[in-house]
Design a protein around this motif. Structure first.
Motif, PDB file in Angstrom:
ATOM      1  N   ARG A  36      17.221  -4.626   1.217  1.00  0.00           N
ATOM      2  CA  ARG A  36      17.915  -3.420   0.216  1.00  0.00           C
ATOM      3  C   ARG A  36      18.955  -2.566   0.763  1.00  0.00           C
ATOM      4  NH1 ARG A  36      14.040   1.344  -0.819  1.00  0.00           N
ATOM      5  NH2 ARG A  36      13.346  -0.149   0.646  1.00  0.00           N
ATOM      6  N   GLU A  51      18.153   0.438   2.571  1.00  0.00           N
ATOM      7  CA  GLU A  51      17.066   1.646   1.822  1.00  0.00           C
ATOM      8  C   GLU A  51      17.499   2.633   3.821  1.00  0.00           C
ATOM      9  OE1 GLU A  51      16.921   4.623   0.534  1.00  0.00           O
ATOM     10  OE2 GLU A  51      14.880   3.526  -0.160  1.00  0.00           O
ATOM     11  N   SER A  90      11.966  -3.313 -12.000  1.00  0.00           N
ATOM     12  CA  SER A  90      12.664  -2.603 -11.105  1.00  0.00           C
ATOM     13  C   SER A  90      13.563  -2.004 -11.578  1.00  0.00           C
ATOM     14  CB  SER A  90      13.338  -3.535 -10.259  1.00  0.00           C
ATOM     15  OG  SER A  90      12.469  -4.054  -9.127  1.00  0.00           O
ATOM     16  N   HIS A 140      11.530   5.104 -11.715  1.00  0.00           N
ATOM     17  CA  HIS A 140      10.061   4.261 -12.318  1.00  0.00           C
ATOM     18  C   HIS A 140       9.334   3.974 -10.969  1.00  0.00           C
ATOM     19  CE1 HIS A 140      12.062   0.823 -14.578  1.00  0.00           C
ATOM     20  NE2 HIS A 140      11.995   2.581 -14.750  1.00  0.00           N
ATOM     21  N   LEU A 147       3.890   3.550  -5.351  1.00  0.00           N
ATOM     22  CA  LEU A 147       5.589   2.591  -5.099  1.00  0.00           C
ATOM     23  C   LEU A 147       6.387   3.799  -6.141  1.00  0.00           C
ATOM     24  CD1 LEU A 147       7.280   1.455  -3.182  1.00  0.00           C
ATOM     25  CD2 LEU A 147       7.999  -0.025  -5.354  1.00  0.00           C
ATOM     26  N   GLN A 178      10.260   4.425  -6.752  1.00  0.00           N
ATOM     27  CA  GLN A 178      11.419   3.371  -7.182  1.00  0.00           C
ATOM     28  C   GLN A 178      12.862   4.722  -8.067  1.00  0.00           C
ATOM     29  OE1 GLN A 178      12.382  -0.334  -9.099  1.00  0.00           O
ATOM     30  NE2 GLN A 178      11.743  -0.935  -7.150  1.00  0.00           N
ATOM     31  N   TYR A 179      13.917   4.751  -7.251  1.00  0.00           N
ATOM     32  CA  TYR A 179      15.074   5.041  -7.988  1.00  0.00           C
ATOM     33  C   TYR A 179      16.825   4.790  -7.508  1.00  0.00           C
ATOM     34  CZ  TYR A 179      15.659   7.936  -3.985  1.00  0.00           C
ATOM     35  OH  TYR A 179      16.172   8.781  -3.024  1.00  0.00           O
ATOM     36  N   ARG A 180      17.142   4.940  -8.830  1.00  0.00           N
ATOM     37  CA  ARG A 180      18.445   4.922  -8.220  1.00  0.00           C
ATOM     38  C   ARG A 180      18.997   5.999  -8.530  1.00  0.00           C
ATOM     39  NH1 ARG A 180      20.714  -0.310  -7.889  1.00  0.00           N
ATOM     40  NH2 ARG A 180      18.995  -2.112  -8.505  1.00  0.00           N
ATOM     41  N   LEU A 184      18.707   0.277  -4.262  1.00  0.00           N
ATOM     42  CA  LEU A 184      17.513   0.521  -4.851  1.00  0.00           C
ATOM     43  C   LEU A 184      16.969   0.975  -4.190  1.00  0.00           C
ATOM     44  CD1 LEU A 184      16.252   0.393  -7.493  1.00  0.00           C
ATOM     45  CD2 LEU A 184      15.057  -1.997  -7.283  1.00  0.00           C
ATOM     46  N   HIS A 185      16.216   2.848  -3.981  1.00  0.00           N
ATOM     47  CA  HIS A 185      15.820   3.194  -2.843  1.00  0.00           C
ATOM     48  C   HIS A 185      13.761   3.178  -3.661  1.00  0.00           C
ATOM     49  CE1 HIS A 185      19.252   5.921  -1.617  1.00  0.00           C
ATOM     50  NE2 HIS A 185      19.504   5.282  -2.639  1.00  0.00           N
ATOM     51  N   GLN A 186      13.416   3.066  -2.971  1.00  0.00           N
ATOM     52  CA  GLN A 186      11.637   2.638  -3.075  1.00  0.00           C
ATOM     53  C   GLN A 186      11.295   4.008  -1.438  1.00  0.00           C
ATOM     54  OE1 GLN A 186      11.385  -2.377  -4.549  1.00  0.00           O
ATOM     55  NE2 GLN A 186      10.262  -1.123  -2.480  1.00  0.00           N
ATOM     56  N   GLU A 245       6.977   4.314  -0.340  1.00  0.00           N
ATOM     57  CA  GLU A 245       5.620   4.034  -0.656  1.00  0.00           C
ATOM     58  C   GLU A 245       4.625   5.185  -0.483  1.00  0.00           C
ATOM     59  OE1 GLU A 245       4.304   0.108   1.409  1.00  0.00           O
ATOM     60  OE2 GLU A 245       6.646  -0.320   1.276  1.00  0.00           O
TER      61      GLU A 245
END
Length: 258
Positions: free
Chosen positions: A33, A35, A110, A174, A228, A230-232, A247-249, A251
């Motif tokens: 991904r 990150e 996503s 999200h 989770l 999730q953001y851009r 695509l940052h995630q 948890e």
């Protein structure tokens, strides 16, 4: 857990009036991904309220569940007293580690990449980020907790290149539950926080992004279990839209143990 011997990077040891002005940070990049996570490997030791010396410290880094490889390098730097930079990166090849584990969950909703956004991580990138779920129900004066009010908050700082005075920074966000179902979608602006090194500015967000289940004696209001975040990240300036293209995630812990 990252352990590092500071003597591996001894080029930048700037000091002023007895105060050590240098630092060493570890940078980890999680593939596929992309990150990035970074953190200091130096502990500041003070005497009479003044930073007088430094000591090595371990750094804990949470590995995202969708990672298959970790790429790492180390940066020794100082800004005050004259800029100095040095790297431990195997001459630019960096250090690579394989990650074992179950296959990552495939998310159907996503955060999408905005049309027209230009991938320029040297113009906009995440400085640091944390997502936390807490029970904010007031604790009684004595005895065990009697209720729940679960809130998920996000703390994020983003660095942007100061191209022009007028600019906008935001994230498309999200939140997913344990079944990988989308339970919250939002676009959140990042207010200006201040100037930053590298001819840049810092923008930040620090606030609640999701309210989960609540419970009081005799009353329960269940809501999906946030799992989770999730953001851009986006940066609009002078008619162009830039992103770091990641695509940052992040948890979250389960509701049952919060």
């Amino acid at each position: 857990m990252v352990k590092f011997a500071p003597e591996r990077l001894s080029a930048c040891r700037n000091s002023m009036r007895g105060a050590e002005l240098w630092d060493i940070e570890a940078v980890a990049k999680f593939h596929p991904r992309g990150e990035l996570v970074r953190g200091s490997l130096i502990q500041r030791l003070s005497r009479d309220g003044i930073v007088a010396t430094s000591a090595p410290k371990d750094l804990e880094i949470a590995v995202p569940s969708d990672s298959r490889q970790i790429e790492m390098w180390f940066h020794n730097f100082a800004e005050l007293g004259g800029r100095c930079d040095a790297w431990d990166s195997r001459f630019g090849d960096n250090y690579w580690f394989d990650v074992a584990g179950p296959e990552p969950v495939q998310l159907q909703d996503s955060v999408r990449y905005r049309d027209g956004a230009i991938a320029r991580p040297e113009f906009v990138n995440v400085f640091d980020q944390t997502a936390v779920k807490k029970n904010v129900f007031p604790a009684p004066p004595s005895g065990p907790p009697v209720g729940k009010d679960l809130r998920t908050s996000l703390r994020l700082r983003a660095w942007v290149k100061n191209i022009a005075f007028v600019k906008e920074v935001w994230i498309d966000l999200h939140v997913f539950d344990r079944s990988a179902t989308l339970i919250k979608a939002a676009t959140l602006g990042l207010p200006w926080q201040g100037s930053a090194s590298g001819a840049g500015d810092l923008f930040s967000f620090d606030g609640e992004i999701y309210r989960g289940s609540t419970a009081t004696p005799g009353s329960v209001s269940p809501r999906p279990n946030a799992w989770l975040v999730q953001y851009r990240l986006y940066y609009a300036v002078e008619g162009s839209l830039y992103t770091d293209a990641i695509l940052h995630q992040l948890e979250l812990v389960d509701d049952a143990i919060t």
